[in-house]
Design a protein around this motif. Structure first.
Motif, PDB file in Angstrom:
ATOM      1  N   LYS A  62       0.814  -1.220   0.000  1.00 58.79           N
ATOM      2  CA  LYS A  62       0.000   0.000   0.000  1.00 58.79           C
ATOM      3  C   LYS A  62       0.850   1.274   0.000  1.00 58.79           C
ATOM      4  CE  LYS A  62      -4.074   1.894   2.130  1.00 58.79           C
ATOM      5  NZ  LYS A  62      -5.321   1.663   2.760  1.00 58.79           N
ATOM      6  N   TYR A  63       1.994   1.241   0.693  1.00 58.47           N
ATOM      7  CA  TYR A  63       2.866   2.424   0.827  1.00 58.47           C
ATOM      8  C   TYR A  63       4.308   2.037   0.465  1.00 58.47           C
ATOM      9  CZ  TYR A  63      -1.078   3.875   3.769  1.00 58.47           C
ATOM     10  OH  TYR A  63      -2.330   4.171   4.256  1.00 58.47           O
ATOM     11  N   THR A 104       6.805   3.522  -0.739  1.00 61.15           N
ATOM     12  CA  THR A 104       7.918   4.465  -0.502  1.00 61.15           C
ATOM     13  C   THR A 104       8.216   4.661   0.989  1.00 61.15           C
ATOM     14  OG1 THR A 104       6.418   6.356  -0.539  1.00 61.15           O
ATOM     15  CG2 THR A 104       7.436   5.718  -2.647  1.00 61.15           C
ATOM     16  N   HIS A 105       7.379   4.110   1.859  1.00 65.56           N
ATOM     17  CA  HIS A 105       7.588   4.263   3.303  1.00 65.56           C
ATOM     18  C   HIS A 105       8.553   3.195   3.832  1.00 65.56           C
ATOM     19  CE1 HIS A 105       4.577   7.221   3.051  1.00 65.56           C
ATOM     20  NE2 HIS A 105       3.792   6.887   4.054  1.00 65.56           N
TER      21      HIS A 105
END
Length: 193
Positions: free
Chosen positions: A94-95, A97-98
């Motif tokens: 879902k994220y 780049t985190h």
């Protein structure tokens, strides 16, 4: 962005949780803390566990004045029972780049070797550990692991169980709860039975 994931049932969230989350946000190398509300495990007896969304609401109320601390219901959408390693896979999708890290108490670090795929967690994620008061000096092997960071955070000995029991006994425990959380609990008559 570096996100510290702080899992808990938060039944209810109390000032101890906020002290730890804020300390991690301000003094560890984390940009944000996500307080991940753990859903009710259908295999466990519910007893005094409030509904998932009521506990999430209390985390919202407690954290709305802390820009670096955010509530998360990410586990509500995952199949139950769930494991931390599965949540992290979902978060990466879902994220992408985190950069996610785990926040846990020293007591959880002691039992980490019992977690599903704990080696994967240790290989791929930083783990920020806050201290607990211990009766005896314990040798936790994982303390020296390169991915484990022991944070010199305040030791807070407040438990949600103590708060629930005190409310049931009619004690005033207002100072242990963020004011908006106390109002929400009091208004809804939670934990009184």
């Amino acid at each position: 962005m570096k996100i510290g994931l702080y899992f808990g049932t938060y039944n209810p969230i109390h000032v101890g949780h906020l002290i730890i989350a804020n300390h991690m946000a301000e003094f560890a190398d984390l940009d944000q803390i996500w307080m991940v509300v753990t859903p009710h495990n259908p295999l466990k007896k519910k007893a005094t566990l409030l509904d998932d969304h009521q506990r999430l609401e209390m985390v919202y109320l407690a954290t709305e004045d802390y820009p670096k601390i955010n509530p998360s219901d990410i586990e509500f959408k995952l199949p139950q029972p769930n494991y931390t390693v599965n949540t992290l896979v979902h978060l990466h999708e879902k994220y992408p780049t985190h950069d996610f890290s785990l926040i846990m108490g020293e007591d959880n670090l002691k039992t980490l070797h019992k977690w599903k795929n704990y080696e994967v967690l240790l290989d791929h994620y930083d783990i920020y550990v806050y201290p607990r008061i211990s009766e005896e000096e314990e040798n936790i092997e994982l303390k020296s692991h390169p991915k484990v960071h022991i944070i010199d955070a305040p030791i807070v000995e407040i438990s949600s169980t103590f708060i629930r029991n005190s409310i049931k006994e009619g004690k005033n425990i207002q100072p242990l709860l963020p004011p908006k959380v106390w109002d929400y609990i009091d208004h809804n008559n939670f934990y009184k039975k």
